[in-house]
Write an enzyme that holds these catalytic residues in place. Sequence first.
Site, PDB file in Angstrom:
ATOM      1  N   LYS A  61      -5.609  -2.506  -0.871  1.00 57.65           N
ATOM      2  CA  LYS A  61      -5.119  -0.771   0.104  1.00 57.65           C
ATOM      3  C   LYS A  61      -3.874  -0.393  -0.815  1.00 57.65           C
ATOM      4  O   LYS A  61      -2.962  -1.313  -0.589  1.00 57.65           O
ATOM      5  CB  LYS A  61      -5.355  -1.129   1.335  1.00 57.65           C
ATOM      6  N   ASP A  82      -5.956   0.683  17.658  1.00 55.44           N
ATOM      7  CA  ASP A  82      -7.105   1.524  17.094  1.00 55.44           C
ATOM      8  C   ASP A  82      -8.034   0.655  16.930  1.00 55.44           C
ATOM      9  O   ASP A  82      -9.089   0.652  15.127  1.00 55.44           O
ATOM     10  CB  ASP A  82      -6.649   2.050  15.474  1.00 55.44           C
ATOM     11  N   THR A  87      -5.977   4.413  -0.102  1.00 48.97           N
ATOM     12  CA  THR A  87      -7.260   4.378  -0.627  1.00 48.97           C
ATOM     13  C   THR A  87      -7.415   2.724  -0.317  1.00 48.97           C
ATOM     14  O   THR A  87      -6.221   1.862  -1.174  1.00 48.97           O
ATOM     15  CB  THR A  87      -7.506   5.186  -1.736  1.00 48.97           C
TER      16      THR A  87
END
Length: 420
Positions: free
Chosen positions: A44, A137, A27
Amino acid sequence: MAGPGWGLPRLDGFILTERLGSGTYATVYKAYAKKDTREVVAIKCVAKKSLNKASVENLLTEIEILKGIRHPHIVQLKDFQWDNDNIYLIMEFCAGGDLSRFIHTRRILPEKVARVFMQQLASALQFLHERNISHLDLKPQNILLSSLERPHLKLADFGFAQHMSPWDEKHVLRGSPLYMAPEMVCRRQYDARVDLWSVGVILYEALFGQPPFASRSFSELEEKIRSNRLIETALVVEAVKKDQEGDAAAALSLYCKALDFFVPALHYEVDAKRKEAIKAKVGQYVSRAEELKAIVSSSNQALLRQGTTVQELLREMARDKPRLLAALEVASAAMAKEEETGKERDALDLYQHSLGELLLLLAAEAPGRRRELLHTEVQNLMARAEYLKEQIKIKESHWEAESLDKEGLSESVRSSCTLQ
């Protein structure tokens, strides 16, 4: 000592505030340094209990990669800390959110904006690939914006990144399916070049508002990638919608913009079946554009006649208003210039000059018949100016000369997309 407090983690030296986003393992929170600078950062927060062996390795690789690089278009890792419960990555804060949200709030991005963003992304990727690092990614959600006012891209989320030489081959499936290269989706074997496919998908989404192979399942995605069927762009979908609603001018404009993307594909496509499919689509859009052109031309002629009638009435009622008469004369000159071949830009300049004056006069005009006529005239002239802007935009497209001349469709498309 870190621990729960008012629903937020606590970290020495920082005040955590709002949650910016969350994923499977982490999160992200906005935070302020307690030091004098009150620096804003993004933290983070990764819960240790959520990590398995593979995710621990990914996290360690992410920290290792980010600690060793500095680039204006890669988010900076400032520090990292840990306690009994969490691992904290203290990152550069990007106030503009992510590229996905930026695209979707605007539906599509102008080409000039997409071009700058792609240059920035390419700069970051070149930097990484020169160091044998692949992101693996790439997607709009993992690309942050420094701000909304003057946004600069910042490549983020290196959780799947790997040290890969250009000739290295991997078999572990990584990343997000919609942005995966065919080698990953169809063969499950790939090398560092898969990042380049993802860049192409991101560019497509920026220009059209959605990725090219939107699918409900992995098997559907694979089928679409392998298929020879053309991708129906958002422009075509919107053109068909406007056509069905009876908005001929908007539909014509959208069909012509769609052709602006399909036509170069005829020149560069090497697969014979796909080339024939694209050619058939182009012919279909050209045919409908021809029909719409006749409808739009008829409508615009009626608008021009209406404008002439309103102007005549206004002139009769404005003999004591020399400034109004002068502005109307400029509008008449614009209409006359519009009838001359190749003078569209000159006509548009005259329309804009006339409208600048008429809008000021309309604001000062007292209620009454003259104000109503002046309001109608302004609306008519604005419609003409918008019509001309679209005409100029279409005429300045160079694709028909570059590609369609070779396909025997040039005259047809040029006729359809140039409104006289």
